[in-house]
Structures are given as C-alpha cells and as structure tokens.
Write an enzyme that holds these catalytic residues in place. Structure first.
Site, PDB file in Angstrom:
ATOM      1  CG  ASP A  40      -2.000  -1.041   1.170  1.00  0.00           C
ATOM      2  OD1 ASP A  40      -2.293  -1.515   0.062  1.00  0.00           O
ATOM      3  OD2 ASP A  40      -2.553  -1.387   2.220  1.00  0.00           O
ATOM      4  CE  LYS A  62      -8.150  -1.299  -1.261  1.00  0.00           C
ATOM      5  NZ  LYS A  62      -7.000  -2.084  -0.777  1.00  0.00           N
ATOM      6  CG  MET A 173      -6.926   7.091   6.794  1.00  0.00           C
ATOM      7  SD  MET A 173      -5.503   8.063   6.255  1.00  0.00           S
ATOM      8  CE  MET A 173      -5.789   8.114   4.488  1.00  0.00           C
TER       9      MET A 173
END
Length: 258
Positions: A40, A62, A173
C-alpha cells in the site's frame, strides 16, 4: 525471477506508521523471504528494495475515492501467486487488522486452501498521537479509547454512543468527514470545549499537529490533509502539559477562550 516453492504461502505484514525502523523483526524476516510483495502507499515503501531484495513489487495502494486495484482482485492475485509456489507478502500500513482489510484477505486465502501467517504492526491509532506527545490513555484522564474509521459519516446512534462512552476518540483518515463528525458529536451532546488534535503525516518530516476544540477544529484544520489521525478528548491537553515538545504544533488561538 522469483524463486518457486513447492508450497506457496501468504504473509500479511503490518508495516507500522511508516519508518522502516518501526517494523517488527518478524516483519523484516518475512519481507526478506518474499518472492512478491503487494504494498500500500502507507508504510515503509521507500525501503522495499533493501527489505525485500529478491521480490517483485506490486503497488496496490488505495487513495480516498480511488482504488487502482479492486480488493477482490488483490486477494485473487495473492492466491494465484501462492498457488504457483510463491511466498506472497501483503504489506500494509499500520496493522493488517485495523481498517486494513486483512481479515478479508485471510478469509479468502483460507477458503482457497492457502496457508496464511499474520505479522502484526504498530497501529497509527496509537503511535501517531504518541509521536505528537498525546497518549490515548492516561491515569485519571482517560481509561479507554475508541478507534473509528473516518472514511464515511457515522449513523446517529453511533455518534450518541461515542459521545456517551467517554474516554478518547481516535479517528483514522477522517479529514474528509471531519465536519460531519464534529456536527454529529455536538448534536449527541459532546461539549464544544472538548479538546481536539489533528496529527498529519505522523513520523515524517512533514508531521504537523493542529490543536483546537470541538467547536473550532473545523476552521482550525481547514488546511489539513490525509494521512491524518484525529484525537478527541482530554488527553489532548497533555500535549500542552508536556511543553509541546514535538515540532510543528499549531494551537488554535481560540482554544483557551472557547
């Protein structure tokens, strides 16, 4: 070329909050033995060539609103690699089982008859506030903390639960949904004067902490961007008691008068 093995295997590795020296020894050993690494964007990506010198690297990271490789395809690729005899490492930021979809990947591998090993990592939910001088729990201040995904707004009953539970709320996030979070918690009864911190880019040279209150944090954090960890609760005040002994603190001017 990757080294073929008689029996393939998948290892889910937690990469921690970013720096390679925060990897566990077990994570380092798994990477060193990897034939292919699916990684990631968060985690020790800059050091992959050194950590996994014989591996092929596949970026499946992502970003908010954009998944370059769908999760189902990631899992399928990992399984195919293991079936062909490779040691497949799935490297994630933080811990594989903290909003990392590691549970889905493990279930897919098990269903396909592939052996899976899990290597835990240091979660940003604890480590990034700590890097800013904020403990998520502290004696006589907070004896519990709740970790929340900030990818989507919560339901009304979830805001009510969080507001009534007490302790510390940690949101991962959550910059994009911060206005909804603040509005939901205020409607649920959490006081406007509740301290809030936003810690961006933890453990990097760009680390920055913005401190305000629930009533002022939306305006105070208008320039903040993910990756960020949001901390809500009285433990945020401990950063001030420690003399703000970490760099790049932005304290809202209205904090004391809010």
């Amino acid at each position: 070329m990757p080294r073929k093995r008689r029996t393939g295997h998948i290892t889910l590795v937690g990469g921690g909050p970013g720096p390679a020296d925060l990897l566990t020894l077990r994570a380092v050993r798994a990477l060193a033995a990897a034939d292919v690494v699916y990684f990631d964007r968060l985690g020790p990506t800059e050091d992959l060539a050194e950590l996994a010198p014989r591996a092929t690297f596949v970026d499946v990271g992502k970003t908010p609103g954009h998944h370059k490789v769908p999760q189902e395809e990631i899992t399928a690729r990992m399984i195919d690699g293991a079936k062909s005899g490779l040691h497949v490492v799935r490297l994630k930021g933080g811990d594989p089982f903290v909003f990392g979809r590691g549970g889905e990947e493990m279930a897919g591998a098990v269903a396909a008859g592939i052996g899976v090993t899990v290597v835990p990592g240091i979660s940003s939910a604890i480590s990034v506030p700590g890097a800013a001088g904020i403990p998520v729990t502290h004696r006589n201040v907070s004896h519990l903390f709740t970790v929340v995904s900030g990818h989507a707004p919560l339901a009304t009953h979830e805001y009510q639960h969080l507001a009534g539970l007490g302790g510390t709320i940690v949101v991962l996030m959550g910059i994009g949904t911060l206005p909804s979070l603040v509005a939901g918690l205020r409607l649920a009864g959490l006081a406007n004067v509740t301290p809030v911190a936003v810690v961006e880019n933890g453990f990097s040279h760009a680390q920055r902490t913005t401190i305000a209150t629930l009533g002022t944090i939306v305006d105070a954090s208008s320039s903040c961007r993910n990756p960020a960890v949001i901390v809500i609760g009285d433990v945020v005040n401990l950063a001030g008691e420690h003399g703000l002994a970490v760099p790049n603190f932005l304290v809202d001017a209205n904090l004391q008068s809010a």
